[in-house]
Design an enzyme around this catalytic site. Sequence first.
Site, PDB file in Angstrom:
ATOM      1  N   ASN A 216       0.872  -1.183   0.000  1.00  0.00           N
ATOM      2  CA  ASN A 216       0.000   0.000   0.000  1.00  0.00           C
ATOM      3  C   ASN A 216       0.908   1.232   0.000  1.00  0.00           C
ATOM      4  O   ASN A 216       2.106   1.125   0.297  1.00  0.00           O
ATOM      5  CB  ASN A 216      -0.974  -0.046   1.194  1.00  0.00           C
TER       6      ASN A 216
ATOM      7  N   ASN B 219      -7.828  -7.566   9.850  1.00  0.00           N
ATOM      8  CA  ASN B 219      -7.887  -8.273   8.583  1.00  0.00           C
ATOM      9  C   ASN B 219      -7.985  -9.793   8.721  1.00  0.00           C
ATOM     10  O   ASN B 219      -7.861 -10.512   7.736  1.00  0.00           O
ATOM     11  CB  ASN B 219      -6.673  -7.919   7.716  1.00  0.00           C
TER      12      ASN B 219
ATOM     13  N   HIS C 104      -8.322   0.313   2.509  1.00  0.00           N
ATOM     14  CA  HIS C 104      -9.272  -0.500   3.264  1.00  0.00           C
ATOM     15  C   HIS C 104     -10.374   0.432   3.765  1.00  0.00           C
ATOM     16  O   HIS C 104     -10.088   1.571   4.144  1.00  0.00           O
ATOM     17  CB  HIS C 104      -8.607  -1.110   4.516  1.00  0.00           C
TER      18      HIS C 104
ATOM     19  N   ALA D 199       3.116   1.195   8.011  1.00  0.00           N
ATOM     20  CA  ALA D 199       2.650   0.011   7.271  1.00  0.00           C
ATOM     21  C   ALA D 199       1.232   0.237   6.756  1.00  0.00           C
ATOM     22  O   ALA D 199       0.634  -0.641   6.155  1.00  0.00           O
ATOM     23  CB  ALA D 199       2.673  -1.215   8.166  1.00  0.00           C
TER      24      ALA D 199
ATOM     25  N   CYS E 162      -7.073  -1.012  12.807  1.00  0.00           N
ATOM     26  CA  CYS E 162      -6.435  -2.135  12.111  1.00  0.00           C
ATOM     27  C   CYS E 162      -5.806  -3.118  13.089  1.00  0.00           C
ATOM     28  O   CYS E 162      -5.679  -4.307  12.791  1.00  0.00           O
ATOM     29  CB  CYS E 162      -5.310  -1.655  11.201  1.00  0.00           C
TER      30      CYS E 162
HETATM   31  N1  ARG Z   1       0.289  -3.443   5.743  1.00  0.00           N
HETATM   32  C1  ARG Z   1      -1.047  -3.872   5.912  1.00  0.00           C
HETATM   33  C2  ARG Z   1      -1.699  -4.088   4.566  1.00  0.00           C
HETATM   34  O1  ARG Z   1      -1.441  -3.352   3.682  1.00  0.00           O
HETATM   35  C3  ARG Z   1      -1.828  -2.897   6.722  1.00  0.00           C
HETATM   36  C4  ARG Z   1      -3.188  -3.366   7.040  1.00  0.00           C
HETATM   37  C5  ARG Z   1      -4.012  -2.363   7.755  1.00  0.00           C
HETATM   38  N2  ARG Z   1      -5.213  -2.920   8.162  1.00  0.00           N
HETATM   39  C6  ARG Z   1      -6.406  -2.350   8.060  1.00  0.00           C
HETATM   40  N3  ARG Z   1      -7.437  -2.938   8.531  1.00  0.00           N
HETATM   41  N4  ARG Z   1      -6.562  -1.234   7.429  1.00  0.00           N
HETATM   42  O2  ARG Z   1      -2.442  -5.006   4.374  1.00  0.00           O
END
Ligand code: ARG
Length: 703
Positions: free
Chosen positions: A22, A71, A168, A258, A264
């Site tokens: 991302n 996630n 997301h 990240a 998250c």
């Molecule tokens: N590095 C992770 C990804 O890109 C971050 C996830 C963040 N999670 C969230 N629920 N927004 O998947």
Amino acid sequence: MTSPIRFLMCAPDHYDVDYVINPWMEGNIHKSSRDRAVEQWHKLYNILKQHAIVDLVTPQIGWPDMVFTANAGLVLGENVVLSRFLHKERQGEEPFFKTWFEENGYTVHLLPKDLPFEGAGDALLDREGRWLWAGYGFRSELDSHPYLAKWLDIEVLSLRLTDERFYHLDTCFCPLANGYLLYYPGAFDAYSNRLIEMRVAPEKRIAITEPDAVNFACNAVNVDSIVIMNKASNALKASLTDAGFRVIETPLTEFLKAGGAAKCLTLRVTEPIDINIHANVSVESRIIRLEGHLLDSGVINQALDLIVDGGGSFQVMKFSLGEQRQSTSAAEVKVSAPSHEVMEEIISGLIDLGAVDLPQDERDAKLVPVVQAGVAPDDFYVSTIYPTEVRINGEWIKVQNQRMDGAIAITQTANGLVAQCKILRNLEVGDRVVVDVQGIRSIRKNESREQRHAQEFTFMSSGVSSERRVELVVEQVAWELRKIRDAGGKVVVTAGPVVIHTGGGEHLARLIREGYVQALLGGNAIAVHDMEQNMMGTSLGVDMKRGVAVRGGHRHHLKVINTIRRYGSIAKAVAAGVIPSGVMYECITNNVPFSLAGSIRDDGPLPDTQMNLIKAQEEYAQLIQGAEMVLMLSSMLHSIGVGNMTPAGVKMVCVDINPAVVTKLSDRGSVESVGVVTDVGLFLSLLIQQLDKLTSPYVASVG
Ligand code: ARG
């Protein structure tokens, strides 16, 4: 204090930024501090523990993003839909989360392979339990939403994410207690914003600004009246306080690297079920088929872009590639859209590209009778320039009078059913009009490379400088003009007064005299300025030879109008010898029909100018009939009008100094239209020279 609310977290023992999936991770590989991450994570953990029970899943070496338990999956009651990660970098987390859910007594539902869905990161329950908001566009696939509805027995509202920083749903959207919603509208497409506004009352919507959004203010954990987040502006804190919430800020900057923050890092695993709520999903799917030189012509790319840009998603079910250059390809594509409205929009675009239903899915067109003359039923299908057929009683019938922006009306005649394009005002009570996007197909020839090159205005190929381009267009147009004239065909010219101001009048006059033009379309102004030039030597009062303003010259054009009015028409003035030469003179003497459409700014007008616009449109439409080529010379209004009335298959050349006009008219595709950005006077003079070259007898030079 603890409540029966439970969350799942995963300690950051193996957390790091190891890869980029991302935009937040870009430039941050191995740039986060483990110590600080551990400290920030524990702070969040401790805060949450004061308000809820926090369970832990064991972190695993090699799966750095496992800290983001949001996630893991989506929980509702005893049911969990396990995530299927889009990126292989995270797919290895799936079995660990699955084991945790199973060990804790959940029923785990598995999505089909290759159908990405990233759990509570992309699916958020309304806090009153009324429905589920589900995101798509970057990670989760729209086609996963019907599964959520089915397994969790809840209404799913699909929202499309359009800003990749908010990939997301939980990065830009956070339902809060008491029906409030914290969200960043800029992350969604227009349709989704409308859906949000329809479901959440204005006083319940807390829309945040971009600076708060990029601090992940929406990535918040809400337990009753507290809202835990990385950071909030004073203004945001104030609005949340006004709504009865208490904001707890806790820095999570190491996790922002990240692309994650408070929400998250947590997954709420106790989500109560409202027994009165049941499944309902508006996601629709339809399979379409495309055939032809799909790759050569770029049609397949166009189709897939159209689906995604229109707010839908696709799955290519079958693609059989034509192996030889002359063999065609066929594709079957499953199109999904969050609602019927969006589906209609996408399918009409696909119909234009030649998409058809699978034979077994073919249906008759839906017809709705006109009940008020001149008014189509809502939801009528808007016609295009492409040859179209509609299916009625199992038979495909061809639509007549094909044009853009009309409705397709079906009428019963002595010779059977007739389908034709009608502009709104011509619809009659009793006509049946095609609505929706069912039982409609358009006939597109997706030509092969060779065929295309043979017919196309071939200079369209990129990499040609603009000067060379003008020359090439001139060469080709001259060639076409001569061919059409010699074959007794029809060329229509639309022209604006700029033709005269730029000195193109004499050239256009010659084209008419020499039989290259079969009809002229314009407004009051071109005729007035042409006659002013030929009667008084000025154009809008400017001496055309010397280029200087003539004293009192600005009144010249009114004098001209007055004179013609005295004679009663341009033809009578020509007959009386008042107009010695020029564009209008040539039209009259060579019996080339013309139509001058009036407008609000017309002086006079000339007796010939049609001030009844409906009549003028009819005259235009009549003169265009049977044309093989339309030459559009510096007249945006008349040219666009003509473009809308003209079916596909008629060559169009648009010359204008304003690139916007040219682009607008040449988006019909290169086979039929070409635009040149240049001075129209210059263009006409080059065109005449080229025609002279083509028509002068060949003299062999004997040495
Ligand atoms: N590095 C992770 C990804 O890109 C971050 C996830 C963040 N999670 C969230 N629920 N927004 O998947």
